[in-house]
Design an enzyme around this catalytic site. Structure first.
Site, mmCIF file in Angstrom:
data_model
loop_
_atom_site.group_PDB
_atom_site.id
_atom_site.type_symbol
_atom_site.label_atom_id
_atom_site.label_comp_id
_atom_site.label_asym_id
_atom_site.label_seq_id
_atom_site.Cartn_x
_atom_site.Cartn_y
_atom_site.Cartn_z
ATOM 1 N N SER A 143 0.882 -1.091 -0.008
ATOM 2 C CA SER A 143 0.018 0.003 -0.018
ATOM 3 C C SER A 143 1.000 1.292 -0.278
ATOM 4 O O SER A 143 1.994 1.262 0.614
ATOM 5 C CB SER A 143 -0.932 0.128 1.309
ATOM 6 O OG SER A 143 -1.488 1.173 1.571
ATOM 7 N N TYR A 157 -1.683 -0.290 10.343
ATOM 8 C CA TYR A 157 -1.708 -0.699 8.716
ATOM 9 C C TYR A 157 -0.576 -0.348 7.989
ATOM 10 O O TYR A 157 0.236 -1.144 7.245
ATOM 11 C CB TYR A 157 -3.269 -0.228 8.369
ATOM 12 C CG TYR A 157 -3.305 -0.527 6.834
ATOM 13 C CD1 TYR A 157 -3.732 -2.004 6.285
ATOM 14 C CD2 TYR A 157 -2.947 0.127 5.937
ATOM 15 C CE1 TYR A 157 -3.928 -2.105 5.084
ATOM 16 C CE2 TYR A 157 -3.252 0.032 4.511
ATOM 17 C CZ TYR A 157 -3.564 -1.185 4.125
ATOM 18 O OH TYR A 157 -3.893 -1.414 2.690
#
Length: 248
Positions: A143, A157
């Site tokens: 990501s 995350y």
């Protein structure tokens, strides 16, 4: 040439798009999912409609036995695996790190890091030529948060995806002579329902207009990048981390 591909977290979003695009190439796809059997069956139907073959395979990637079983099921159905997409991942509601409890962080790291490492390990065992495999391609889904940090929302995350980048670099060097290429993609603001999981369903659209391209990306745009990395067209690409983020 037809390929056998296993995609974790393939019942929705980026994983689903990659599965359907793989099907359009005539490939066979193991569609892993955690809990939504109906969505997985819908993905299987879409892969078949696109021209491929597919089976739905349940399994939580934080469970080592489930990971081994999903690899076994894919090979039983279609033969030796040519490619793996390490896509399954979760995000929690936006929060400052100071307010996060340990249960949240454990769940994020169990799935996004340990699960991804276990899937990568199994891919290495199955595809490495010295272990009886025929080589192949592992695509890790990271990501843009790995380099942006996810401040005020989900530094847990973001950190989990930083681990995916490091895994990609190290494992690509381990497996380079084993016929296995290892790459990652770093999606940015993509219009999928993972944002709803984080409590902000419109997040991609709200922030997407701020990117140089001026909009959120689509799951298919990320899926195209994944399928290219799985394909022989990227045969000299390994250890690469490809940003699919509209310039963000």
């Amino acid at each position: 040439m037809s390929k056998v591909i296993l995609i974790t977290g393939a019942s929705r979003g980026i994983g689903r798009s990659a599965a359907v695009l793989a099907g359009a190439r005539g490939w066979s796809v193991g569609v892993n999912y955690a809990s939504n059997a109906a969505a997985a069956d819908d993905t299987v139907a879409a892969v078949v409609a696109a021209g491929g073959k597919a089976i739905a395979i349940p399994g939580d990637v934080s469970d080592e036995a489930a990971i081994i079983a999903m690899f076994d099921a894919t090979e039983k159905a279609f033969g030796k695996i040519d490619g793996v997409v390490n896509n399954a991942g979760i995000v929690a509601h936006g929060s400052m790190l100071a307010d996060m409890d340990i249960a949240r962080m454990k769940r994020i790291f169990d799935i996004n890091v340990l699960g991804a490492y276990l899937c990568a390990r199994e891919a290495a065992r199955r595809m490495s030529t010295s272990r009886g495999g025929k080589g192949g391609s592992l695509v890790n889904v990271s990501s843009a948060a790995a380099r942006l940090g996810g401040p005020n929302e989900y530094v847990d995350y973001a950190g989990s995806k930083g681990a995916i980048d490091t895994l990609t670099i190290g494992l690509s060097k381990e497996l380079g002579r084993e016929g296995v290429r290892v790459n990652a993609i770093r999606p940015g603001l993509i219009d999928t329902d993972i944002h709803a999981s984080g409590g902000k369903p419109d997040r991609a659209h709200v922030l997407g207009v701020q990117t140089p391209i001026g909009r959120a990306g689509t799951a298919d745009e990320v899926g195209e990048s994944i399928v290219w990395l799985l394909s022989d067209a990227s045969s000299y690409v390994t250890g690469a981390i490809l940003d699919v983020s509209g310039g963000r």
